[in-house]
Design an enzyme around this catalytic site. Structure first.
Site, short mmCIF file in Angstrom:
data_model
loop_
_atom_site.label_atom_id
_atom_site.label_comp_id
_atom_site.label_asym_id
_atom_site.label_seq_id
_atom_site.Cartn_x
_atom_site.Cartn_y
_atom_site.Cartn_z
N GLY A 1 3.83 -70.33 27.31
CA GLY A 1 3.80 -71.25 28.44
C GLY A 1 3.54 -70.61 29.79
N GLY A 2 3.07 -69.34 29.84
CA GLY A 2 2.85 -68.72 31.13
C GLY A 2 4.14 -68.70 31.94
CB THR B 1 2.02 -66.72 24.86
OG1 THR B 1 1.31 -66.24 26.01
CG2 THR B 1 2.86 -65.62 24.31
NE ARG C 1 1.93 -58.26 29.74
CZ ARG C 1 1.20 -59.37 29.76
NH1 ARG C 1 0.70 -59.87 28.66
NH2 ARG C 1 1.00 -60.01 30.90
#
Length: 570
Positions: free
Chosen positions: A469-470, A377, A102
């Site tokens: 999709g958050g 994403t 990340r």
């Protein structure tokens, strides 16, 4: 005929695994079937790259790295080397590994960097331009995965991506749909327009997209690896562009970046082992909490998208999101009570607070912090013939990230800083309320919903799944797993099935803009129970693989919400 064969094979596993198969939607095509390996991504060319690597003798990790680089070329909105993400690996020897690559906040970042003198959020500052960019992690993550768990060289796995960038690829209608979302911003940067506009105009289906600058960058990475990216020319180019354009990135940000190898999160559901993402992902914790809550309810018997069954699922989402939003953050900065949240006892306590016949007002749950993130994403899933499985979700946040390409590097940089809390107590673009657990701190990773997940039975991967999709990643993955394990949908029908989502705040339940989410009767009952249903544009792009444990046959389902995607096997 293929679908009939699929069900006959799966039905042979009923006694062994306890699958329950009611009627299945006829709207979806049959899943792609293969014996030796399966790759499912949001861009068919990338899926084919993965299969090519598997056919050449590479394992699932080799294929995952090759696919990751290929998606950066053929799916530039979301595939990336300018962002970061998570990789979940299951090795045939039984070992499970989670790689956290990340992005991180630059060392010069601070909690108030996106606020004006009055303390109000400055529009677009965290989403567009170099101040929005976090330190990328993808290249180092892929390098570590390949060195420790792959079998091929970096040059071998990157060769297909280099060729796609150098020679170009023909754009399909699905590619154009995505590129069109960026046209207005492409025009603002000459070096971006030179690549992603065709002489100043949008590309059309059938045109060829060539990315020679990016091909050169990929060759450099193939030769020098993470060392070259983080300490060589690429880092220097990014830092120079950042400093020239008001950003705060430094070479120290790049040289100090590290990938973390963590223990995956583990829980169980009706005898299946769930292996998912630990913090700084919130997704695995929320998934386990929801499955623990639902395990005591007869979800399968209540029926697919029935009012009562959906009521329990929505309430599980509500309570899990309240905990996600209150209690989770980067574990290097925030203490996460993971063991408590994913315990069966805690789920039992939550069930006592779920009304059997009406919605729970979110106001009864505690109001504290939350996290946000872009929805654009990408996820891909891979299984090889040895039994290795890899699930990867990575991102540059929203479509095309910050819209910045440094000099002639050829790739988009992320706008991941927008995933942090810009101001406590202010709802973001998804209605999520921000708080201190996810505030900006130097070197901190923003909380994420990305959750590559593998469902196991007796040591073998049965489902490999994930989605963009958050915050809706969490509900998308949950519903896909329930669709397969409880409702008996095949993998293609499971990922195509209409979705609903509740995230604690705001109060309403989002349902996709399709008439088939709930029947008229179910809708009426849910509304009488106190639910406010709000139609929302289609979301997510679940890419999943199901393994038939009896035959070893693999079945791939690529979400038809993204038409350029596909499953490929051999």
């Amino acid at each position: 005929m293929e679908r009939i064969k699929y069900y006959l094979l799966l039905l042979s596993s009923v006694l062994l695994l306890g699958f329950y198969f009611p009627s299945v939607s006829a709207d979806s095509p049959a899943p792609v079937s293969a014996k030796n390996g399966m790759v499912v991504t949001e861009q068919m060319l990338a899926s084919q790259v993965g299969v090519k690597i598997l056919r050449a003798g590479g394992n699932a990790v080799d294929a995952a790295v090759a696919v990751g680089y290929a998606l950066a070329v053929v799916h530039p909105c979301c595939g990336n080397i300018g962002g970061g993400g998570f990789m979940l690996i299951h090795l045939a020897n039984g070992e499970n590994i989670f790689l956290n690559f990340r992005e991180k906040a630059p060392l010069a970042a601070n909690a108030n960097m996106y606020l004006d003198k009055k303390g109000d959020i400055i529009p677009d500052k965290s989403t567009y331009g170099y101040q929005a960019v976090g330190v990328p992690g993808t290249v180092m993550g892929f390098d570590l995965a390949l060195k420790k768990y792959g079998t091929m060289t970096r040059q071998q796995v990157m060769a297909p991506a280099i060729e796609l960038a150098e020679k170009g690829f023909v754009l399909a209608s699905g590619d154009i749909d995505i590129l069109d979302k960026g046209t207005a911003n492409f025009n603002k940067q000459p070096n971006v327009a030179a690549i992603f506009l065709n002489h100043g105009k949008p590309y059309q289906a059938g045109d060829r997209l060539v990315q020679k600058d990016f091909a050169q960058t990929l060759r450099y990475i193939a030769q020098t690896g993470a060392e070259g990216f983080y300490k060589g020319k690429i880092a220097k180019d990014i830092v120079a562009a950042s400093q020239k354009n008001g950003g705060i990135l430094t070479l120290q940000d790049f040289t100090q970046y590290r990938v973390e190898e963590l223990k995956p999160l583990n829980c169980s559901y009706h005898g299946y082992d769930i292996v998912s993402a630990p913090p700084p992902s919130s997704g695995g914790v929320a998934l386990c909490e929801m499955l623990n809550i639902l395990e005591a309810y007869p979800i399968a018997r209540l029926g697919y998208h029935s009012a009562r069954g959906s009521h329990y699922i929505i309430e599980a989402m509500r309570f899990a999101f309240a905990d996600r939003n209150n209690k989770l953050g980067d574990p290097d900065f925030v203490k996460n009570p993971v063991a408590d949240l994913i315990s069966k006892d805690y789920a039992a306590k939550i069930r006592k607070n779920i009304y059997p016949d009406r919605a729970t007002p979110s106001s009864l749950l505690p109001l504290q912090s939350s996290a946000k993130e872009g929805e654009d994403t990408t996820h891909y899933s891979i299984v090889d013939k040895q039994g290795n499985a890899v699930a990867v979700t990575y991102t540059i946040n929203r479509f095309f990230g910050s819209y910045m390409i440094a000099d002639e590097t050829g790739f988009f940089l992320n706008d991941e800083m927008d995933d942090f809390t810009s101001k406590a107590g202010v709802a973001n673009q998804f209605g999520l309320v921000q708080g201190e657990a996810n505030n900006i701190q130097p070197g901190k990773r923003p909380l994420s919903s990305m959750m590559p997940t593998i469902v196991m039975k007796e040591g073998r991967p049965i489902i490999v799944v994930g989605s963009p999709g958050g915050p809706r990643i969490i509900s998308s993955v949950l519903l896909t797993i329930l669709n397969i394990l409880d409702y008996g949908l095949d993998v293609q029908a499971a990922v195509d099935a209409p979705r609903f989502h509740q995230q604690w705040l705001p109060e309403w339940v989002d349902i996709e803009k399709t008439p088939t989410v709930f029947s008229a009767d179910a809708t009426s009952i849910l509304e009488k129970m106190g639910y406010h249903l709000r139609k929302h544009a289609l979301w997510g792009a679940v890419e999943a693989i199901v393994l038939d444990p009896q035959t070893g046959r693999l079945y791939g389902g690529s979400d038809r919400r993204r038409s350029s995607g596909g499953a490929a096997g051999y």
